[in-house]
Design an enzyme around this catalytic site. Structure first.
Site, short mmCIF file in Angstrom:
data_model
loop_
_atom_site.label_atom_id
_atom_site.label_comp_id
_atom_site.label_asym_id
_atom_site.label_seq_id
_atom_site.Cartn_x
_atom_site.Cartn_y
_atom_site.Cartn_z
N ARG A 1 0.83 -1.20 0.00
CA ARG A 1 0.00 0.00 0.00
C ARG A 1 0.87 1.26 0.00
NH1 ARG A 1 -1.83 0.89 4.33
NH2 ARG A 1 -0.98 -0.80 5.61
N LYS B 1 -8.72 -2.15 0.61
CA LYS B 1 -8.54 -1.27 1.76
C LYS B 1 -9.29 0.05 1.60
CE LYS B 1 -6.13 -3.94 4.42
NZ LYS B 1 -6.81 -4.57 5.58
N HIS C 1 -10.66 -4.26 12.18
CA HIS C 1 -9.58 -4.82 11.38
C HIS C 1 -9.17 -6.11 12.08
CE1 HIS C 1 -5.37 -4.27 9.38
NE2 HIS C 1 -6.16 -5.01 8.66
N SER D 1 -1.38 -6.00 9.36
CA SER D 1 -0.80 -6.97 8.45
C SER D 1 0.50 -7.52 9.02
CB SER D 1 -0.51 -6.29 7.10
OG SER D 1 0.09 -7.19 6.21
N LYS E 1 -3.34 -12.55 11.60
CA LYS E 1 -4.79 -12.64 11.55
C LYS E 1 -5.26 -13.81 10.68
CE LYS E 1 -5.94 -8.64 9.93
NZ LYS E 1 -4.58 -8.24 9.58
N THR E 2 -4.71 -13.88 9.46
CA THR E 2 -5.15 -14.92 8.54
C THR E 2 -4.72 -16.30 9.02
OG1 THR E 2 -5.06 -13.39 6.67
CG2 THR E 2 -4.99 -15.74 6.16
N ASP F 1 -9.95 -10.80 7.72
CA ASP F 1 -9.35 -9.47 7.77
C ASP F 1 -10.27 -8.35 8.26
OD1 ASP F 1 -7.04 -7.84 7.36
OD2 ASP F 1 -7.90 -7.09 5.51
N ARG G 1 1.71 -12.41 -1.78
CA ARG G 1 0.38 -12.77 -1.28
C ARG G 1 -0.37 -13.65 -2.27
NH1 ARG G 1 -1.94 -9.64 2.95
NH2 ARG G 1 -0.57 -7.99 3.70
#
Length: 532
Positions: free
Chosen positions: A60, A200, A219, A239, A243-244, A258, A324
């Site tokens: 990003r 996002k 988030h 990130s 989380k994933t 997410d 990713r």
């Protein structure tokens, strides 16, 4: 022009967006893969995955993101955190982008955000790249044919990587721009092919819209026990914090990885897919996610591969550490069909501590949970943002400051009220370093983290013996079956305990300095949980 699977009364021309070349409405996955390969946007990989690269932008560009400062939103936006763009600059940007797009082919996807129909947002995403259409089709929720026939978008995104903004003319910082006009209900993305900007920008949009409805946007990833939606857990984190990985537990049902909302009815996923980091991904530690990298239509982004065998190299970060894969949620065997869960019974705050100070798990009081939620301490990991090449300790309020258009107290108060009404056990989990800081220590063992989380979520950790951490004030378990007891006391993992003490004192001072900004806005309970 392809007019199938679209509301005949709401084509691009009906939005004042005529004059494009071929427009492909709501192509399904095989067609999008075919277009992407034929146009040279990517290569077909093993199992039919689509292998793509995003060019110079492999993460990003938060400094290039703007919110248009219109009268309708000027008093609601946290301008200290969000760069403003003048309305006339946005108008010039939009006109110039549309002029650039004339005569070119585009891909339109009409999609839903939010699994809960009561809070559904209809979004039209117009992309220059076929694979961006595939990406966002995976990441959002896909209407059926009947829903498409009546689809009228509430917000529209124009994504044109080949368009370069002019900072002097468009009131931005560089040739890359992400501009949200909340009053005009339009988002413009130019000068970057990084697909994550699509998802996002929608998350930022929902973070603005939902609090007015009493919904807490989060988030976080989320899962629930098999056959029991009331046993829902949410995992906050930026990130790279896990989380994933940690929500994809085969013993629980995955709600999403997410972005979620917490309404008066319970938890719901914003998305219809997952966007997982693949660096060092292994079939042993993360078999379900690993398997998606050879599934048909999975978007494999910025990964090195053998040009002959097409085997992916999960350890080669020469393109980016932010490699990713994007895939629909149903590629995970235990994923929820509805994207819905109950009120969270467990709230987990994930942090990646590059200082090596925090324990692998700690139990928090509600006040301590609010303190750590507002603090949002973690480390930006390599590649998630342009220019980040190694872990950088940071405080990102609400574990998502780049996506928060409103002031952090708005989200903090929402979360505090919901915890008070519904009740939840709160935990802080460190997936960062142990045995020393980054460069000296090692990453927290994933097996230990999983064992500790299972014990926390199934309730067995509640009966453990706890000690009070002298630096942070929270409770840390002394022993947990299957976990090395030394790991639970980070000071014991350091070769030089006095060096740990100095590092801990430094971190406590950083917490105190950062949290001073919130003291005028919080209640006495949360103030009492402050450290330093």
């Amino acid at each position: 022009m392809n007019n199938a699977r679209v509301n005949p009364s709401f084509r691009l021309e009906d939005q004042g967006l005529g004059g494009f070349g071929n427009v492909y409405y709501n192509l399904i996955e095989p067609a999008l893969v075919e277009h992407a390969v034929r146009r040279g946007e990517g290569r077909l990989g093993r199992g039919g995955a689509l292998l793509v690269e995003t060019g110079i932008h492999t993460g990003r560009s938060p400094k290039d993101k703007f919110i248009v400062r219109t009268p309708a939103v000027v008093d609601a936006i946290w301008w200290d955190n969000n760069a403003p763009m003048a309305p006339d600059a946005f108008d010039r940007l939009e006109a110039d982008m549309i002029a650039h797009m004339k005569g070119r082919d585009y891909y339109v996807q009409d999609l839903f955000a939010c699994a809960d129909p009561a809070h559904r947002l209809d979004v039209r995403v117009i992309t220059e790249l076929a694979w961006h259409g595939l990406f966002i089709r995976h990441l959002l929720r896909r209407p059926d044919a009947a829903e498409l026939a009546a689809f009228v978008p509430e917000f529209t995104i124009l994504n044109c990587p080949s368009f370069e903004a002019d900072p002097a003319r468009h009131g931005c910082r560089s040739g890359t721009v992400i501009a949200l006009n909340l009053e005009r209900k339009r988002i413009l993305i130019g000068g970057t092919a990084y697909a994550g900007e699509n998802k996002k920008s929608i998350f930022t949009l929902l973070n603005y819209l939902l609090p007015e409805k009493g919904v807490m946007p989060m988030h976080c990833s989320a899962n629930h026990a098999v056959g029991d939606e009331s046993d829902t857990a949410v995992f906050f984190g930026l990130s790279g914090t896990g989380k994933t990985t940690l929500s994809a537990d085969p013993a629980r049902v995955l709600i999403g990885d997410d972005e979620h909302g917490w309404s008066d009815e319970g938890t719901f996923n914003f998305e219809g897919g997952c966007y997982a980091k693949t660096i060092n991904l292994s079939p042993e530690a993360e078999p379900e996610i690993f398997a998606t990298t050879t599934r048909f239509s999975t978007v494999v982004e910025n990964m090195v591969f053998d040009p002959e065998t097409l085997d992916l190299d999960f350890d080669d970060d020469s393109l980016t550490a932010n490699m990713r894969c994007a895939y629909p949620l149903d590629f995970i065997s235990n994923a929820s069909e509805t994207g819905l869960g109950g009120h969270p019974r467990s709230i987990v705050l994930l942090t990646c501590d590059a200082f090596g100070v925090l324990p692998p798990i700690a139990r928090l009081t509600p006040a301590q949970a609010m303190y750590h939620f507002l603090s949002g301490f973690t480390s930006k990991v390599a590649g998630t943002e342009r220019g980040v090449t190694e872990p950088q300790p940071t405080f990102s309020t609400c574990f998502g400051a780049p996506f928060m258009p409103r002031r952090p107290e708005v989200y903090g108060k929402l979360l505090q009220d919901k915890i008070a009404r519904q009740g939840a056990t709160c935990w802080l989990v460190n997936t960062g370093w142990t045995g020393g800081a980054y460069g000296t220590g090692t990453r927290m063992p994933i097996r230990a983290t999983r064992a500790l989380l299972r014990a926390a979520l199934d309730g067995s950790l509640a009966g453990a013996e706890f000690r009070r951490d002298p630096n942070m004030g929270f409770d840390v378990p002394v022993a947990v079956p299957g976990v090395d007891p030394a790991l639970l006391d980070p000071r014991c993992t350091w070769a030089d305990p006095e060096a740990y003490d100095r590092q801990a004192a430094r971190l406590v001072a950083m917490f105190a300095e950062n949290f001073a900004q919130y003291l005028p806005f919080i209640d006495a309970d949360v103030k009492s949980a402050a450290i330093g």
